[in-house]
Design a protein around this motif. Structure first.
Motif, PDB file in Angstrom:
ATOM      1  N   LEU A 192       0.844  -1.196   0.000  1.00  0.00           N
ATOM      2  CA  LEU A 192       0.000   0.000   0.000  1.00  0.00           C
ATOM      3  C   LEU A 192       0.875   1.240   0.000  1.00  0.00           C
ATOM      4  CD1 LEU A 192      -2.529  -1.014   2.814  1.00  0.00           C
ATOM      5  CD2 LEU A 192      -2.967  -1.070   0.379  1.00  0.00           C
ATOM      6  N   ALA A 193       0.397   2.277  -0.686  1.00  0.00           N
ATOM      7  CA  ALA A 193       1.143   3.540  -0.692  1.00  0.00           C
ATOM      8  C   ALA A 193       0.169   4.687  -0.892  1.00  0.00           C
ATOM      9  CB  ALA A 193       2.191   3.548  -1.802  1.00  0.00           C
ATOM     10  N   VAL A 194       0.485   5.839  -0.283  1.00  0.00           N
ATOM     11  CA  VAL A 194      -0.244   7.079  -0.536  1.00  0.00           C
ATOM     12  C   VAL A 194       0.566   7.853  -1.572  1.00  0.00           C
ATOM     13  CG1 VAL A 194      -1.107   9.226   0.441  1.00  0.00           C
ATOM     14  CG2 VAL A 194      -1.185   7.115   1.787  1.00  0.00           C
ATOM     15  N   VAL A 195      -0.064   8.110  -2.724  1.00  0.00           N
ATOM     16  CA  VAL A 195       0.640   8.697  -3.873  1.00  0.00           C
ATOM     17  C   VAL A 195       0.009  10.035  -4.226  1.00  0.00           C
ATOM     18  CG1 VAL A 195       1.293   8.361  -6.291  1.00  0.00           C
ATOM     19  CG2 VAL A 195       1.209   6.397  -4.735  1.00  0.00           C
ATOM     20  N   ARG A 196       0.870  11.040  -4.497  1.00  0.00           N
ATOM     21  CA  ARG A 196       0.397  12.345  -4.951  1.00  0.00           C
ATOM     22  C   ARG A 196       0.146  12.274  -6.450  1.00  0.00           C
ATOM     23  NH1 ARG A 196       4.230  16.624  -2.876  1.00  0.00           N
ATOM     24  NH2 ARG A 196       5.520  15.930  -4.629  1.00  0.00           N
ATOM     25  N   PHE A 200       2.898  11.670  -9.187  1.00  0.00           N
ATOM     26  CA  PHE A 200       3.058  10.259  -8.818  1.00  0.00           C
ATOM     27  C   PHE A 200       4.051  10.078  -7.659  1.00  0.00           C
ATOM     28  CE2 PHE A 200       1.647  10.214 -13.187  1.00  0.00           C
ATOM     29  CZ  PHE A 200       0.681   9.210 -13.204  1.00  0.00           C
ATOM     30  N   ALA A 201       4.270  11.111  -6.846  1.00  0.00           N
ATOM     31  CA  ALA A 201       5.243  11.028  -5.757  1.00  0.00           C
ATOM     32  C   ALA A 201       4.693  10.164  -4.622  1.00  0.00           C
ATOM     33  CB  ALA A 201       5.577  12.421  -5.239  1.00  0.00           C
ATOM     34  N   VAL A 202       5.542   9.311  -4.072  1.00  0.00           N
ATOM     35  CA  VAL A 202       5.162   8.454  -2.950  1.00  0.00           C
ATOM     36  C   VAL A 202       5.261   9.273  -1.663  1.00  0.00           C
ATOM     37  CG1 VAL A 202       5.695   6.356  -1.665  1.00  0.00           C
ATOM     38  CG2 VAL A 202       6.008   6.419  -4.147  1.00  0.00           C
ATOM     39  N   SER A 222       9.975  10.784  -0.323  1.00  0.00           N
ATOM     40  CA  SER A 222       8.824  11.680  -0.224  1.00  0.00           C
ATOM     41  C   SER A 222       8.434  12.283  -1.563  1.00  0.00           C
ATOM     42  CB  SER A 222       9.125  12.810   0.776  1.00  0.00           C
ATOM     43  OG  SER A 222       9.345  12.295   2.060  1.00  0.00           O
ATOM     44  N   ASP A 223       9.369  12.369  -2.495  1.00  0.00           N
ATOM     45  CA  ASP A 223       9.065  13.040  -3.755  1.00  0.00           C
ATOM     46  C   ASP A 223       9.477  12.229  -4.985  1.00  0.00           C
ATOM     47  OD1 ASP A 223       7.970  15.543  -2.741  1.00  0.00           O
ATOM     48  OD2 ASP A 223       9.989  15.885  -1.956  1.00  0.00           O
ATOM     49  N   VAL A 224       9.928  10.994  -4.809  1.00  0.00           N
ATOM     50  CA  VAL A 224      10.300  10.162  -5.952  1.00  0.00           C
ATOM     51  C   VAL A 224       9.040   9.515  -6.523  1.00  0.00           C
ATOM     52  CG1 VAL A 224      11.620   8.145  -6.695  1.00  0.00           C
ATOM     53  CG2 VAL A 224      12.583   9.720  -5.006  1.00  0.00           C
ATOM     54  N   PRO A 225       8.825   9.554  -7.843  1.00  0.00           N
ATOM     55  CA  PRO A 225       7.628   8.932  -8.432  1.00  0.00           C
ATOM     56  C   PRO A 225       7.562   7.440  -8.111  1.00  0.00           C
ATOM     57  CG  PRO A 225       8.736  10.341 -10.030  1.00  0.00           C
ATOM     58  CD  PRO A 225       9.648  10.236  -8.851  1.00  0.00           C
ATOM     59  N   CYS A 226       6.329   6.963  -7.929  1.00  0.00           N
ATOM     60  CA  CYS A 226       6.148   5.565  -7.531  1.00  0.00           C
ATOM     61  C   CYS A 226       6.681   4.611  -8.586  1.00  0.00           C
ATOM     62  CB  CYS A 226       4.668   5.285  -7.264  1.00  0.00           C
ATOM     63  SG  CYS A 226       3.574   5.632  -8.676  1.00  0.00           S
TER      64      CYS A 226
END
Length: 526
Positions: A192-196, A200-202, A222-226
């Motif tokens: 599971l992940a919360v993505v912006r 697409f940042a994790v 915090s800011d690397v794309p999933c």
């Protein structure tokens, strides 16, 4: 604070909780009961929704687990009634992959606490049930704390200093509960992940998510794309459901292929936010199992068809045999006629034996079919069927070495004949240019009997030996094998308490030996 924390830990709501299971399949109820025995929960079951509602009123469980597909009232309707009658009871739903849309709707309406996909993972099931009891206990504790706080507020209006201390105590308790929930979140096997959404940042992720990326949870960025963090991709994954979910404001699902694995990705957007919860479920093995089941069903259909054809042929064969015997008894028949009739009778008897063997082979295995039987006779029946296949292969020789007087073995001769045919078929396919020799023998070795199939084929490379009994493993070209034969044979032999032994040399052939135990009362017979 220390005293209250010790009391909270001493109260173990899980060990004495009440759990209601509702499913129309007894086997599933038994399986779940067996898995949940370790939890020491008080468990009751019901086989439909109506019975479940009656049990709910009497039993008053803290946690309810229901199947989605049930006759009459389905799982969503049932859990809706549970929510009305027992709002605090935590609701868990069992569902197949095809029911995901209904489950997502139930989640959006807050009808269920969790859902568990079939087939489930035992550890995941236990952890989910435990989390449900903990959630129930947490709500009860929060209600209790709220009542206590209200009573204290009336008393502590004149004691501001003491009030501040109690508020701090409650804050620490809630922080502890939050930490426990985070630990439960990390124990879930589903990544599971919360993505912006915009980049697409994790933002957050659990341990299972980090394990898919082969990293530690401390490395979650915090800011690397999933797609870059999880799969090492520079561009978003093909089939990613996140853009669609953000556009519609509803949950969306898609399938992502990466590194030879298949992942079903689901995205659930936060209301009024630019973030979404994304789940990743590895369905590679499920898809492989589905393909294997399709192949197995095809094989079962062919066997059923063969049995039907054999049954239809058996009746005219009986007529041919009867008329040939009657005609041979007529007075005045010439020697030439009698010889021809004798050949007709022998051919009809041979065909009848082949048909009988085919009927035995095509019959579905049942527990009541198990009995004591002659292993050599079982192997001979399989050989009769196999010889018919060799008619078109004149350069292949089948040699039999069947020993008489062997102690009888206990089992299903039909399924063991299937093992013999699978081994003979494998040996035949191993012969180069359909030329060589196959041998089939039976015998006794100590307190067990055996049958063995030898071929003069190409043999098996040593690197392939550990995998030959794996489902769908095959070294044959496409269209010449499914990789199911040896896997099915291995399970049948294991089910009979037997063992496999393989002797092979590259370029010299292979010998597969199946050992079967002699029943105890027959072990000392010569």
């Amino acid at each position: 604070m220390g005293t209250l924390g010790a009391q909270a830990q001493a109260q173990d709501p899980v060990a004495r909780g009440r759990l209601l299971l509702v499913d129309d399949e007894e086997n599933i109820l038994k399986s779940i009961r067996r898995v949940l025995r370790r939890g020491e929960w008080d468990i009751e079951t019901a086989t439909d929704a109506e019975a479940g509602l009656r049990t709910l009123e009497r039993f008053q469980p803290e946690v309810v687990i229901s199947d989605f597909r049930m006759p009459g009232m389905n799982g969503v309707e049932f859990l809706t009634q549970v929510k009305l009658q027992a709002p605090r009871a935590q609701r868990i739903m069992l569902t197949g992959q095809a029911d995901q849309q209904a489950i997502e709707e139930a989640i959006n309406r807050s009808e269920i606490f969790r859902f568990i996909s079939k087939p489930w993972n035992d550890s995941h099931l236990v952890l989910t049930v435990k989390s449900a009891f903990e959630q129930y206990a947490l709500h009860a504790e929060n209600d209790r704390l709220y009542r206590v706080t209200q009573e204290q507020n009336a008393e502590l209006k004149h004691l501001n200093a003491d009030l501040e201390e109690r508020v701090a105590l409650r804050t620490r308790l809630l922080s502890t509960a939050k930490r426990e929930w985070e630990l439960s979140f990390d124990c879930m096997e589903t990544p599971l992940a919360v993505v912006r959404a915009r980049d697409f940042a994790v933002r957050r992720a659990n341990v299972a998510y980090a394990q898919v990326a082969r990293r530690s949870i401390e490395e979650v960025p915090s800011d690397v794309p999933c797609h870059q963090y999880l799969f090492g991709r520079d561009t978003p994954c093909t089939g990613c459901p996140l853009p669609s979910a953000m556009e519609t404001g509803k949950g969306a699902r898609g399938e992502v292929q990466q590194g030879g694995r298949s992942y079903v990705v689901a995205a659930y957007p936060f209301a009024g936010d630019d973030r979404a919860v994304c789940t990743y479920r590895d369905v590679t093995e499920e898809q492989a199992m589905t393909r294997r089941l399709i192949e197995t069903e095809k094989m079962a259909a062919v066997g059923q068809l063969a049995g039907g054809v054999a049954h239809e042929i058996n009746n005219p064969l009986g007529g041919i045999l009867a008329f040939a015997q009657l005609m041979s008894r007529d007075a005045g028949r010439s020697e030439s006629d009698l010889e021809s009739l004798k050949l007709i009778e022998e051919s009809a008897l041979r065909c009848k034996r082949i048909v009988e063997s085919l009927l035995k082979f095509s019959r579905h295995s049942r527990v009541e079919d198990r009995r004591l039987f002659d292993l050599s006779k079982c192997v001979e029946d399989a050989a009769v069927l196999f010889r018919a296949q060799l008619k078109s292969m004149p350069k292949v020789e089948l040699k039999l070495g069947l020993k008489d007087g062997l102690p009888k073995v206990y089992g299903d001769p039909g399924t063991l004949a299937q093992v013999v045919l699978n081994l003979l078929q494998n040996g035949l396919q191993a012969l180069p240019h359909a030329e060589g020799r196959l041998s089939l023998e039976t015998g006794r070795e100590g307190d067990r009997t055996f049958f063995a199939v030898r071929d003069t084929g190409s043999g098996i490379e040593e690197r392939h030996l550990p995998r030959i009994f794996e489902p769908s493993f095959t070294t044959k070209p496409p269209g010449e094998g499914t990789g199911l034969g040896l896997s099915i044979a291995y399970r049948i032999v294991q089910d009979h308490g037997g063992t496999f032994h393989v002797d092979t040399h590259v370029g010299q052939g292979s010998r597969f030996i199946v050992y079967l135990p002699i029943p105890l009362q027959l072990e000392r017979l010569p």
